[in-house]
Design a protein around this motif. Structure first.
Motif, short mmCIF file in Angstrom:
data_model
loop_
_atom_site.label_atom_id
_atom_site.label_comp_id
_atom_site.label_asym_id
_atom_site.label_seq_id
_atom_site.Cartn_x
_atom_site.Cartn_y
_atom_site.Cartn_z
N ARG A 96 14.20 8.22 9.93
CA ARG A 96 14.65 9.06 8.79
C ARG A 96 13.46 9.79 8.16
NH1 ARG A 96 17.84 4.33 7.81
NH2 ARG A 96 20.05 4.76 8.16
N VAL A 97 12.37 9.04 7.96
CA VAL A 97 11.16 9.65 7.37
C VAL A 97 10.67 10.78 8.27
CG1 VAL A 97 8.74 9.21 6.75
CG2 VAL A 97 10.51 7.53 6.15
N LEU A 98 10.69 10.52 9.57
CA LEU A 98 10.24 11.53 10.54
C LEU A 98 11.09 12.80 10.43
CD1 LEU A 98 8.88 12.61 13.12
CD2 LEU A 98 10.47 11.22 14.44
N MET A 99 12.41 12.65 10.42
CA MET A 99 13.28 13.83 10.38
C MET A 99 13.05 14.62 9.08
SD MET A 99 14.76 13.65 13.27
CE MET A 99 15.16 12.40 14.50
N ARG A 100 12.98 13.90 7.98
CA ARG A 100 12.78 14.59 6.69
C ARG A 100 11.46 15.37 6.71
NH1 ARG A 100 15.04 9.87 4.14
NH2 ARG A 100 17.12 10.43 3.37
N ALA A 101 10.41 14.71 7.20
CA ALA A 101 9.09 15.34 7.21
C ALA A 101 9.07 16.53 8.17
CB ALA A 101 8.03 14.31 7.60
N ALA A 102 9.71 16.38 9.32
CA ALA A 102 9.71 17.47 10.30
C ALA A 102 10.48 18.67 9.75
CB ALA A 102 10.35 16.99 11.62
N PHE A 103 11.63 18.40 9.11
CA PHE A 103 12.40 19.51 8.55
C PHE A 103 11.61 20.21 7.44
CE2 PHE A 103 16.80 20.13 9.96
CZ PHE A 103 16.86 19.17 10.96
N ALA A 104 10.95 19.39 6.59
CA ALA A 104 10.20 19.99 5.47
C ALA A 104 9.11 20.91 6.01
CB ALA A 104 9.59 18.88 4.61
N PHE A 105 8.42 20.46 7.04
CA PHE A 105 7.33 21.27 7.61
C PHE A 105 7.88 22.50 8.34
CE2 PHE A 105 4.66 21.95 11.49
CZ PHE A 105 3.68 22.69 10.85
N GLU A 106 8.86 22.27 9.21
CA GLU A 106 9.34 23.36 10.07
C GLU A 106 10.13 24.41 9.29
OE1 GLU A 106 9.50 20.44 13.99
OE2 GLU A 106 11.36 21.11 13.07
N GLN A 107 10.71 24.01 8.16
CA GLN A 107 11.54 24.98 7.44
C GLN A 107 10.83 25.52 6.18
OE1 GLN A 107 15.52 23.49 6.99
NE2 GLN A 107 15.83 23.50 9.21
N ALA A 108 9.57 25.18 6.02
CA ALA A 108 8.82 25.73 4.86
C ALA A 108 8.65 27.24 5.05
CB ALA A 108 7.46 25.04 4.77
N ASN A 109 8.60 27.96 3.94
CA ASN A 109 8.49 29.42 4.01
C ASN A 109 7.15 29.87 4.59
OD1 ASN A 109 11.01 29.86 3.00
ND2 ASN A 109 10.30 29.75 0.87
N ALA A 110 6.14 29.04 4.32
CA ALA A 110 4.81 29.40 4.84
C ALA A 110 4.17 28.15 5.43
CB ALA A 110 3.95 29.92 3.69
#
Ligand code: SAM
Length: 334
Positions: free
Chosen positions: A193-207
């Protein structure tokens, strides 16, 4: 022995999903038929063989109908027809889910969501009463009272029961240890769960964000370290089913994450979590259901008190290697 288990939470009875699948027996399955292996079948065939044409039989805790199918096969081989009923507390519908024997299962009357402690049948109704790894899961005082009520005078009864230290029970203890290792020691799903949240946060950040990148990398390392520890602990194929279910599920979620929302991925992980908990609850059921020699004797006494005679108990062992598979209990209503 246990009373009805209390683990229904918000996910239904933990046997529901187990039986809403294409499987016949709870354990000790023969790979060719999917039903119980010969060591178990032989005793059932011998028990059913003497019943006359038209005999009415009841199997409690029937699951997907493994024992009713053996009863039916025995009748067909002898050119007879039995009226066979199977009840289970789980939400069963074997004719819908089991593909190997659809016609045969449609011939059997299944009653889901039906507890052995409260049977929806008239008094003195059945000629035979059975259960394979079933009676010991129920509240014995109530279910034996019900069995005595629905049995015709002279009705015969046979139960195969889990025994402390027997092969299926030892397997359950190993399974519980595996689940504890994965979920409590490695905390593999928490890390996923931590991995998915972190990956989404990074990959979907605007910059591009180095802090988010760093968090995603660390989360990935922690998850992969746990996955490697799981692989290292259980390299043998036999015990890998549960591990693969979890690790493959997480891997699929990871591979396809770009096609889905984070919520959807986390819901998928929750589902894996629920399946794992349900699996643990079933194994825990089995471990608690297993009877000691003294508990078996107490059950035999209970049957005598409720009017059953000729009560016999014994060990059921595999003929090929004498492994203990459970207790056998037989009686007849006097
Ligand atoms: C180990 S499984 C055995 C199923 C089947 N007899 C077989 O051998 O494949 C135990 C079954 O007992 C059912 N069960 C547990 N408590 C019960 C109760 N009080 N009344 C009826 N069924 C119950 C569970 O839902 C589960 O399907």
């Amino acid at each position: 022995m246990n009373g009805p288990a209390d683990n229904e939470a918000n996910n239904g009875w933990h046997w529901d999903r187990y039986w809403q699948a294409d499987r016949l027996s709870a354990c000790l399955a023969d790979t060719a038929t999917g039903n119980y292996a010969q060591a178990i079948r032989t005793g059932w065939a011998a028990f059913f063989e003497p019943f006359p044409d038209g005999a009415r039989l009841l199997d409690i805790g029937t699951g997907n109908g493994a024992v009713p199918l053996i009863a039916r096969e025995t009748a067909v081989q002898a050119g007879r027809r039995f009226e066979i009923h199977g009840v289970d507390r789980a939400d069963i519908d074997p004719a819908r889910f089991v593909h190997a024997t659809p016609g045969a299962l449609a011939d059997i009357h299944f009653h889901g969501r039906t507890s052995a402690e409260s049977l929806p049948f008239p008094d003195r109704h059945f000629d035979g009463l059975t259960g394979q790894y079933a009676l010991e899961y129920t509240d014995p005082a109530s279910s034996v009272r019900e069995l005595a009520r629905v049995a015709k005078p002279g009705a015969r009864l046979r139960f195969v029961l889990h025994a402390e230290g027997a092969t299926p029970v030892a397997g359950a203890a190993r399974g519980l240890a595996e689940i504890a290792f994965l979920t409590e020691e490695l905390r593999i799903l928490d890390k996923a769960r931590v991995l998915m949240r972190a990956a989404f946060a990074f990959e979907q950040a605007n910059a591009f964000d180095t802090r988010l990148e760093d968090e995603a990398r660390k989360a990935r390392e922690q998850y992969l370290a746990a996955a490697r520890a799981a692989d290292a602990r259980y390299p043998g194929a036999g015990s890998k089913a549960l591990f693969s279910e979890i690790l493959d599920g997480v891997r699929a979620a990871w591979d396809h994450r770009r096609n889905f929302t984070l919520d959807y991925i986390l819901t998928g992980l929750d589902r894996i979590d629920q399946e794992t908990r349900a699996h643990a609850a079933r194994l825990e059921d089995m471990r608690r259901a297993a009877l000691s020699r003294e508990e078996l004797a107490a059950l035999a006494t209970l049957l005598r008190e409720k009017g059953f005679g000729g009560v016999r108990t014994g060990e059921l062992r595999a003929p090929e290697d004498a492994r203990l598979l459970g207790w056998e209990l037989q009686a007849a209503l006097t």
